[in-house]
Design a protein around this motif. Sequence first.
Motif, PDB file in Angstrom:
ATOM      1  N   PRO A 225     -33.400  -2.854 104.790  1.00  0.00           N
ATOM      2  CA  PRO A 225     -32.377  -1.963 105.359  1.00  0.00           C
ATOM      3  C   PRO A 225     -31.614  -2.559 106.535  1.00  0.00           C
ATOM      4  CG  PRO A 225     -34.401  -0.749 104.899  1.00  0.00           C
ATOM      5  CD  PRO A 225     -34.718  -2.191 104.687  1.00  0.00           C
ATOM      6  N   ASP A 226     -32.238  -3.484 107.287  1.00  0.00           N
ATOM      7  CA  ASP A 226     -31.556  -4.071 108.441  1.00  0.00           C
ATOM      8  C   ASP A 226     -30.794  -5.342 108.092  1.00  0.00           C
ATOM      9  OD1 ASP A 226     -33.684  -5.666 107.880  1.00  0.00           O
ATOM     10  OD2 ASP A 226     -34.475  -5.761 109.927  1.00  0.00           O
ATOM     11  N   ASN A 227     -30.481  -5.524 106.790  1.00  0.00           N
ATOM     12  CA  ASN A 227     -29.738  -6.686 106.301  1.00  0.00           C
ATOM     13  C   ASN A 227     -30.473  -8.000 106.542  1.00  0.00           C
ATOM     14  OD1 ASN A 227     -27.599  -5.348 105.132  1.00  0.00           O
ATOM     15  ND2 ASN A 227     -26.393  -5.307 107.016  1.00  0.00           N
ATOM     16  N   THR A 228     -31.774  -7.937 106.533  1.00  0.00           N
ATOM     17  CA  THR A 228     -32.588  -9.147 106.465  1.00  0.00           C
ATOM     18  C   THR A 228     -33.234  -9.190 105.085  1.00  0.00           C
ATOM     19  OG1 THR A 228     -34.539  -8.044 107.358  1.00  0.00           O
ATOM     20  CG2 THR A 228     -33.041  -9.108 108.946  1.00  0.00           C
ATOM     21  N   VAL A 229     -33.883 -10.296 104.781  1.00  0.00           N
ATOM     22  CA  VAL A 229     -34.543 -10.428 103.479  1.00  0.00           C
ATOM     23  C   VAL A 229     -36.028 -10.680 103.688  1.00  0.00           C
ATOM     24  CG1 VAL A 229     -32.514 -11.227 102.218  1.00  0.00           C
ATOM     25  CG2 VAL A 229     -33.972 -12.895 103.367  1.00  0.00           C
ATOM     26  N   LYS A 230     -36.812 -10.224 102.703  1.00  0.00           N
ATOM     27  CA  LYS A 230     -38.254 -10.436 102.716  1.00  0.00           C
ATOM     28  C   LYS A 230     -38.640 -11.239 101.478  1.00  0.00           C
ATOM     29  CE  LYS A 230     -42.696  -8.018 102.696  1.00  0.00           C
ATOM     30  NZ  LYS A 230     -43.375  -6.694 102.652  1.00  0.00           N
ATOM     31  N   ARG A 231     -39.393 -12.298 101.714  1.00  0.00           N
ATOM     32  CA  ARG A 231     -39.838 -13.133 100.594  1.00  0.00           C
ATOM     33  C   ARG A 231     -41.036 -12.460  99.920  1.00  0.00           C
ATOM     34  NH1 ARG A 231     -43.392 -17.178  99.307  1.00  0.00           N
ATOM     35  NH2 ARG A 231     -42.559 -18.953  98.130  1.00  0.00           N
ATOM     36  N   VAL A 232     -40.940 -12.229  98.585  1.00  0.00           N
ATOM     37  CA  VAL A 232     -41.971 -11.508  97.835  1.00  0.00           C
ATOM     38  C   VAL A 232     -42.440 -12.375  96.669  1.00  0.00           C
ATOM     39  CG1 VAL A 232     -42.470  -9.468  96.451  1.00  0.00           C
ATOM     40  CG2 VAL A 232     -40.992  -9.270  98.465  1.00  0.00           C
ATOM     41  N   GLU A 233     -43.766 -12.528  96.536  1.00  0.00           N
ATOM     42  CA  GLU A 233     -44.353 -13.254  95.410  1.00  0.00           C
ATOM     43  C   GLU A 233     -44.406 -12.329  94.186  1.00  0.00           C
ATOM     44  OE1 GLU A 233     -45.369 -16.378  95.291  1.00  0.00           O
ATOM     45  OE2 GLU A 233     -45.104 -16.890  97.413  1.00  0.00           O
ATOM     46  N   VAL A 234     -44.002 -12.840  93.018  1.00  0.00           N
ATOM     47  CA  VAL A 234     -44.004 -12.044  91.793  1.00  0.00           C
ATOM     48  C   VAL A 234     -44.654 -12.838  90.670  1.00  0.00           C
ATOM     49  CG1 VAL A 234     -41.922 -10.761  92.424  1.00  0.00           C
ATOM     50  CG2 VAL A 234     -41.697 -12.883  91.120  1.00  0.00           C
ATOM     51  N   SER A 235     -45.128 -12.104  89.670  1.00  0.00           N
ATOM     52  CA  SER A 235     -45.669 -12.719  88.449  1.00  0.00           C
ATOM     53  C   SER A 235     -44.671 -12.520  87.318  1.00  0.00           C
ATOM     54  CB  SER A 235     -47.017 -12.080  88.074  1.00  0.00           C
ATOM     55  OG  SER A 235     -47.973 -12.305  89.084  1.00  0.00           O
ATOM     56  N   ILE A 236     -44.408 -13.592  86.569  1.00  0.00           N
ATOM     57  CA  ILE A 236     -43.426 -13.572  85.487  1.00  0.00           C
ATOM     58  C   ILE A 236     -44.141 -13.281  84.177  1.00  0.00           C
ATOM     59  CG2 ILE A 236     -41.639 -14.873  84.275  1.00  0.00           C
ATOM     60  CD1 ILE A 236     -41.399 -16.605  86.789  1.00  0.00           C
ATOM     61  N   GLY A 237     -43.700 -12.227  83.489  1.00  0.00           N
ATOM     62  CA  GLY A 237     -44.266 -11.924  82.185  1.00  0.00           C
ATOM     63  C   GLY A 237     -43.658 -12.777  81.086  1.00  0.00           C
ATOM     64  N   GLN A 238     -42.337 -12.704  80.940  1.00  0.00           N
ATOM     65  CA  GLN A 238     -41.611 -13.468  79.931  1.00  0.00           C
ATOM     66  C   GLN A 238     -40.236 -13.819  80.484  1.00  0.00           C
ATOM     67  OE1 GLN A 238     -42.440 -14.517  76.786  1.00  0.00           O
ATOM     68  NE2 GLN A 238     -44.522 -13.761  76.995  1.00  0.00           N
ATOM     69  N   ILE A 239     -39.672 -14.883  79.941  1.00  0.00           N
ATOM     70  CA  ILE A 239     -38.293 -15.265  80.250  1.00  0.00           C
ATOM     71  C   ILE A 239     -37.516 -15.277  78.945  1.00  0.00           C
ATOM     72  CG2 ILE A 239     -36.773 -17.132  81.003  1.00  0.00           C
ATOM     73  CD1 ILE A 239     -38.816 -17.862  83.088  1.00  0.00           C
ATOM     74  N   PHE A 240     -36.391 -14.596  78.910  1.00  0.00           N
ATOM     75  CA  PHE A 240     -35.550 -14.582  77.720  1.00  0.00           C
ATOM     76  C   PHE A 240     -34.102 -14.595  78.164  1.00  0.00           C
ATOM     77  CE2 PHE A 240     -35.761 -10.262  79.035  1.00  0.00           C
ATOM     78  CZ  PHE A 240     -34.614  -9.629  78.592  1.00  0.00           C
ATOM     79  N   GLU A 241     -33.303 -15.365  77.401  1.00  0.00           N
ATOM     80  CA  GLU A 241     -31.893 -15.551  77.728  1.00  0.00           C
ATOM     81  C   GLU A 241     -31.779 -15.974  79.198  1.00  0.00           C
ATOM     82  OE1 GLU A 241     -30.009 -11.914  76.594  1.00  0.00           O
ATOM     83  OE2 GLU A 241     -30.294 -12.269  74.447  1.00  0.00           O
ATOM     84  N   ASN A 242     -31.109 -15.172  80.047  1.00  0.00           N
ATOM     85  CA  ASN A 242     -30.970 -15.531  81.469  1.00  0.00           C
ATOM     86  C   ASN A 242     -31.669 -14.509  82.363  1.00  0.00           C
ATOM     87  OD1 ASN A 242     -29.253 -13.437  80.970  1.00  0.00           O
ATOM     88  ND2 ASN A 242     -27.554 -14.225  82.180  1.00  0.00           N
ATOM     89  N   LYS A 243     -32.715 -13.859  81.818  1.00  0.00           N
ATOM     90  CA  LYS A 243     -33.420 -12.832  82.568  1.00  0.00           C
ATOM     91  C   LYS A 243     -34.917 -13.126  82.576  1.00  0.00           C
ATOM     92  CE  LYS A 243     -30.073  -9.265  81.208  1.00  0.00           C
ATOM     93  NZ  LYS A 243     -29.898  -7.950  80.529  1.00  0.00           N
ATOM     94  N   ALA A 244     -35.589 -12.526  83.550  1.00  0.00           N
ATOM     95  CA  ALA A 244     -37.037 -12.673  83.667  1.00  0.00           C
ATOM     96  C   ALA A 244     -37.678 -11.292  83.747  1.00  0.00           C
ATOM     97  CB  ALA A 244     -37.397 -13.493  84.893  1.00  0.00           C
ATOM     98  N   ILE A 245     -38.725 -11.078  82.950  1.00  0.00           N
ATOM     99  CA  ILE A 245     -39.499  -9.844  83.014  1.00  0.00           C
ATOM    100  C   ILE A 245     -40.591 -10.038  84.062  1.00  0.00           C
ATOM    101  CG2 ILE A 245     -41.012  -8.285  81.756  1.00  0.00           C
ATOM    102  CD1 ILE A 245     -39.575  -9.013  79.225  1.00  0.00           C
ATOM    103  N   ILE A 246     -40.629  -9.156  85.058  1.00  0.00           N
ATOM    104  CA  ILE A 246     -41.598  -9.256  86.140  1.00  0.00           C
ATOM    105  C   ILE A 246     -42.788  -8.348  85.816  1.00  0.00           C
ATOM    106  CG2 ILE A 246     -41.976  -9.016  88.610  1.00  0.00           C
ATOM    107  CD1 ILE A 246     -39.926 -11.163  87.791  1.00  0.00           C
ATOM    108  N   SER A 247     -43.959  -8.941  85.721  1.00  0.00           N
ATOM    109  CA  SER A 247     -45.150  -8.162  85.366  1.00  0.00           C
ATOM    110  C   SER A 247     -45.804  -7.527  86.585  1.00  0.00           C
ATOM    111  CB  SER A 247     -46.153  -9.052  84.632  1.00  0.00           C
ATOM    112  OG  SER A 247     -46.505 -10.167  85.413  1.00  0.00           O
ATOM    113  N   SER A 248     -45.633  -8.095  87.764  1.00  0.00           N
ATOM    114  CA  SER A 248     -46.212  -7.495  88.966  1.00  0.00           C
ATOM    115  C   SER A 248     -45.533  -8.071  90.201  1.00  0.00           C
ATOM    116  CB  SER A 248     -47.722  -7.756  89.041  1.00  0.00           C
ATOM    117  OG  SER A 248     -47.989  -9.140  89.150  1.00  0.00           O
TER     118      SER A 248
END
Length: 349
Positions: free
Chosen positions: A300-323
């Motif tokens: 909300p304060d126009n800063t960014v937070k780095r978040v770790e994610v798990s990738i389920g699948q990648i298709f075309e130019n998108k990624a499905i995030i599993s968690s």
Amino acid sequence: MKIQQLTLGFILLILVACGKKEKSAEAGKPEPDQSIPVKVVSVVSEVVSVPVQVSGIVGASNEARPAFKTGGVIARILVEEGAYVRKGQLLATLNLTEINAQVQQAAEAVIKSKRDLNRAKNLYADSVATLEQVQDATTGLNLAEQSFQIAQYNQSYSEIRSPISGKVIKKLMNQGEVVGPGTPVFYILGDGQADWVVKSGLVDRDWARLKLGNRAEVQLDAYPNQTFAAKVTQLADIGNAQSGTFDAEFTFTRSMPRLAVGLIASLNIFPNEGGAHPIVPIDALVESNGNTAAVFVLQPDNTVKRVEVSIGQIFENKAIISSGLSTDSKVVTSGAPYLEDGSKVKVIN
């Protein structure tokens, strides 16, 4: 001397006043904007079935390599390569000279054993032969009769009849050749629509996603720009020791043009995967490593937070995030590689 001192002091006063004026001017200026311009997108949740893409080879699920049960000389070959045969049709016979002689020999042995048994019984009645001799003669007759049955059985299998209806793809032996027991003489492929399959090998991750009956689309190099419907009909429960993959078969669900064993196929298989998952553009992923990556989430304060994610699948130019990511977030796409955790950003269109 006094005049010089007065002059020097006056100059110093002027310099001090000018310095204060410059500092006041600088203090009145706005600080430069240090925000990094970025583009962001909202995380969406979709139900997506990412197809499993594999290659395969056309084969036949119904095939046969008929052979003679006994060895001998091939007397007749009744079909040629390319012929269509029906189940039970006579394909070849052996020269029966030797086999018939064996049957006759076994029949004569039965007759002799019966005479020996009758003689032993008569002698036993006259107390000349013993009970053991009668029993031995009885056993001899039983053995002779069983040998006769074996000879007759081999005689009946001194011919080849097609075990399936199909097409003779290869004739492996010719008339007059000596063939051993169990040696294939023909190679026959089933000619029914359900007999054609595509065989492929799946990696364990794809194998786990598929189930029997899943829809598939097949493209054959022999028929470019055409797509054929199929479904999963077999999934191996044991991995192939040579390839390290799991064998799978796909059966065509519609009538097909002319096919041949060995045609190259490409498959898209669509697993039934329920449930919606967060989806982000691939551009939002940074520091990806296998099935893990990081994204920068706008705060909300126009800063960014780095978040770790798990990738389920990648298709075309998108990624499905599993968690690791919720659907009420906004992630940085353009400009993400230049950010750090806590960086100040400016969202641009």
